[in-house]
Design an enzyme around this catalytic site. Structure first.
Site, PDB file in Angstrom:
ATOM      1  N   HIS A  61      63.408   3.789  -6.050  1.00 24.82           N
ATOM      2  CA  HIS A  61      62.279   4.343  -6.581  1.00 24.82           C
ATOM      3  C   HIS A  61      62.307   4.575  -7.565  1.00 24.82           C
ATOM      4  O   HIS A  61      62.805   4.898  -7.837  1.00 24.82           O
ATOM      5  CB  HIS A  61      61.167   4.508  -5.141  1.00 24.82           C
ATOM      6  CG  HIS A  61      61.849   6.150  -4.573  1.00 24.82           C
ATOM      7  ND1 HIS A  61      62.975   6.157  -4.812  1.00 24.82           N
ATOM      8  CD2 HIS A  61      60.732   7.693  -5.544  1.00 24.82           C
ATOM      9  CE1 HIS A  61      62.673   7.512  -3.808  1.00 24.82           C
ATOM     10  NE2 HIS A  61      61.732   8.586  -4.429  1.00 24.82           N
ATOM     11  N   HIS A  63      61.132   7.670  -9.299  1.00 25.37           N
ATOM     12  CA  HIS A  63      60.909   9.320  -9.681  1.00 25.37           C
ATOM     13  C   HIS A  63      61.943   9.541  -9.965  1.00 25.37           C
ATOM     14  O   HIS A  63      63.547   9.055  -9.856  1.00 25.37           O
ATOM     15  CB  HIS A  63      61.163  10.084  -7.910  1.00 25.37           C
ATOM     16  CG  HIS A  63      59.920   9.901  -6.752  1.00 25.37           C
ATOM     17  ND1 HIS A  63      59.012  10.656  -5.732  1.00 25.37           N
ATOM     18  CD2 HIS A  63      58.716   9.674  -7.578  1.00 25.37           C
ATOM     19  CE1 HIS A  63      57.799  10.510  -5.825  1.00 25.37           C
ATOM     20  NE2 HIS A  63      57.467   9.780  -6.616  1.00 25.37           N
ATOM     21  N   ASP A  65      64.119  12.157 -10.056  1.00 22.89           N
ATOM     22  CA  ASP A  65      65.854  12.814  -9.429  1.00 22.89           C
ATOM     23  C   ASP A  65      66.148  11.217  -9.036  1.00 22.89           C
ATOM     24  O   ASP A  65      67.418  12.047  -8.482  1.00 22.89           O
ATOM     25  CB  ASP A  65      65.263  13.455  -7.995  1.00 22.89           C
ATOM     26  CG  ASP A  65      64.154  12.917  -7.623  1.00 22.89           C
ATOM     27  OD1 ASP A  65      63.458  12.667  -7.443  1.00 22.89           O
ATOM     28  OD2 ASP A  65      65.266  13.557  -6.119  1.00 22.89           O
ATOM     29  N   HIS A  66      66.123  10.210  -8.765  1.00 19.65           N
ATOM     30  CA  HIS A  66      66.482   9.292  -8.310  1.00 19.65           C
ATOM     31  C   HIS A  66      66.869   7.829 -10.002  1.00 19.65           C
ATOM     32  O   HIS A  66      67.971   7.100  -9.052  1.00 19.65           O
ATOM     33  CB  HIS A  66      65.425   8.081  -7.432  1.00 19.65           C
ATOM     34  CG  HIS A  66      65.812   9.846  -6.172  1.00 19.65           C
ATOM     35  ND1 HIS A  66      66.026   8.711  -4.743  1.00 19.65           N
ATOM     36  CD2 HIS A  66      64.954  10.402  -6.341  1.00 19.65           C
ATOM     37  CE1 HIS A  66      65.480  10.026  -3.962  1.00 19.65           C
ATOM     38  NE2 HIS A  66      64.389  10.536  -4.574  1.00 19.65           N
ATOM     39  N   HIS A 117      56.484   6.963   0.337  1.00 15.09           N
ATOM     40  CA  HIS A 117      56.581   7.515   0.044  1.00 15.09           C
ATOM     41  C   HIS A 117      56.466   7.476  -1.907  1.00 15.09           C
ATOM     42  O   HIS A 117      55.493   8.089  -1.796  1.00 15.09           O
ATOM     43  CB  HIS A 117      57.603   7.818  -0.706  1.00 15.09           C
ATOM     44  CG  HIS A 117      58.925   9.190  -1.144  1.00 15.09           C
ATOM     45  ND1 HIS A 117      58.002  10.275  -0.900  1.00 15.09           N
ATOM     46  CD2 HIS A 117      59.220   8.827  -2.324  1.00 15.09           C
ATOM     47  CE1 HIS A 117      59.032  10.913  -2.477  1.00 15.09           C
ATOM     48  NE2 HIS A 117      59.417   9.997  -2.850  1.00 15.09           N
ATOM     49  N   ASP A 139      64.383   7.895  -0.487  1.00 16.30           N
ATOM     50  CA  ASP A 139      63.330   9.604   0.379  1.00 16.30           C
ATOM     51  C   ASP A 139      62.312   8.767   1.290  1.00 16.30           C
ATOM     52  O   ASP A 139      61.237   8.808   1.305  1.00 16.30           O
ATOM     53  CB  ASP A 139      62.386   9.534  -1.035  1.00 16.30           C
ATOM     54  CG  ASP A 139      62.886  11.069  -1.796  1.00 16.30           C
ATOM     55  OD1 ASP A 139      64.643  10.774  -1.676  1.00 16.30           O
ATOM     56  OD2 ASP A 139      62.450  11.046  -2.874  1.00 16.30           O
ATOM     57  N   HIS A 177      68.333  12.988   0.695  1.00 15.07           N
ATOM     58  CA  HIS A 177      68.138  14.938   0.059  1.00 15.07           C
ATOM     59  C   HIS A 177      68.187  15.360   1.843  1.00 15.07           C
ATOM     60  O   HIS A 177      68.454  14.981   2.552  1.00 15.07           O
ATOM     61  CB  HIS A 177      66.937  15.004   0.038  1.00 15.07           C
ATOM     62  CG  HIS A 177      66.279  15.029  -1.359  1.00 15.07           C
ATOM     63  ND1 HIS A 177      66.380  15.605  -2.518  1.00 15.07           N
ATOM     64  CD2 HIS A 177      65.184  13.154  -1.615  1.00 15.07           C
ATOM     65  CE1 HIS A 177      65.840  14.877  -3.566  1.00 15.07           C
ATOM     66  NE2 HIS A 177      64.960  13.715  -2.017  1.00 15.07           N
TER      67      HIS A 177
HETATM   68 FE    FE Z   1      63.617  12.443  -3.913  1.00 16.85          FE
HETATM   69 ZN    ZN Z   2      61.138  10.192  -4.103  1.00 17.81          ZN
END
Ligand code: FE
Ligand code: ZN
Length: 265
Positions: A61, A63, A65-66, A117, A139, A177
């Site tokens: 996805h 985001h 942090d990915h 998410h 996530d 995570h």
């Molecule tokens: Fe994340």
């Molecule tokens: Zn995420």
């Protein structure tokens, strides 16, 4: 005659990043894939240490942090990037839909739509990696919990989690995570009498105390301990109704749990 087990052809590593992310790296001793590289640096360091080349980047996805390390890794290696067709992933990438099965590291990875998410979130599944099914779920599913609903509805997320819970029980589940201990404290508030959950919590406390990840987990473990996969259990439904007395359907129970978790201390 008992033969010793064959050594695993592929190695799976969880590279810690940021405060609590894991960047999953799978390799055959020469070539590697990485999942959701929010940061290029830990991936580059491990590729160098193990003398690997990066073939592909799988993205679940959009985001930051990915995807934060995607462009740098692609530029460094010419690695092919795969990601959800309907999300903004650093281009160019191969857009994937439910039912697609891209070939990476000689394996075909089944794409599963898991909205909730984010609206276009996907997961990657292979039924046989070193003899076991393997899932990269981003996530969507965490050990003892699930992702927050930023772009989807409770009904979508419950449906997505149902898809993942329906995978083979021995599926190795790679979540992105390390939220397990805080998830399990919430899970214990929901099901204080769940003996499997109590045991699992103790194991995870020990893992963290010795600096080990609690992941990967398995579908079987999550079915026993994760309240978000247990919304049809009477004890979970009763607990949800102490938060929202009107939670009278599976979706309403799920929605109540998710909202309760958001504010749980
Ligand atoms: Fe994340
Ligand atoms: Zn995420």
């Amino acid at each position: 005659m008992n033969l010793p087990p064959l050594p695993d052809r592929l190695k799976l590593l969880a590279l810690p990043a940021f405060d609590d992310n894991y960047l999953w790296l799978l390799h055959d001793g020469q070539r590697a894939l990485v999942v959701d590289p929010g940061d290029a640096a830990p991936v580059q360091a491990m590729l160098q240490t193990l003398n690997l080349t990066l073939d592909a980047i799988l993205v679940t996805h959009h985001h930051a942090d990915h995807v934060g390390g995607v462009a740098q890794l692609r530029n460094a290696w010419g690695a092919q990037v795969y990601g959800p067709a309907t999300e903004r992933i650093p281009a160019p990438f191969i857009p994937l839909h439910q039912g697609d099965a891209p070939e990476v590291l000689g394996l075909s990875w089944q794409v599963i739509d898991v909205p909730g998410h984010t609206a276009g979130h996907i997961a990657f599944f292979n039924p046989n990696v070193n003899g076991k099914p393997l899932l990269f779920c981003g996530d969507t599913l965490f050990s003892g919990g699930c992702g927050r609903l930023f772009e989807g509805t409770p009904a979508q997320m419950l449906d997505s989690l149902d898809k993942l819970a329906a995978l083979p029980s021995d599926t190795v589940v790679c979540c992105t995570h390390e939220y397990t201990l805080s998830n399990l404290r919430f899970a214990l508030a929901i099901e204080p009498g769940n003996a499997d959950l109590q045991t699992y919590y103790g194991q995870c406390v020990e893992s963290r105390a010795s600096g080990q990840p609690t992941l990967p987990t398995s579908v079987a473990t999550e079915q026993r301990i994760n309240p978000f996969l247990r919304t049809r259990q009477a004890a979970v439904q009763e607990a949800a109704r102490t938060f929202d007395p009107a939670a009278d359907s599976d979706v309403a129970v799920f929605a109540a749990l998710r909202q309760w978790k958001n504010q749980f201390k």
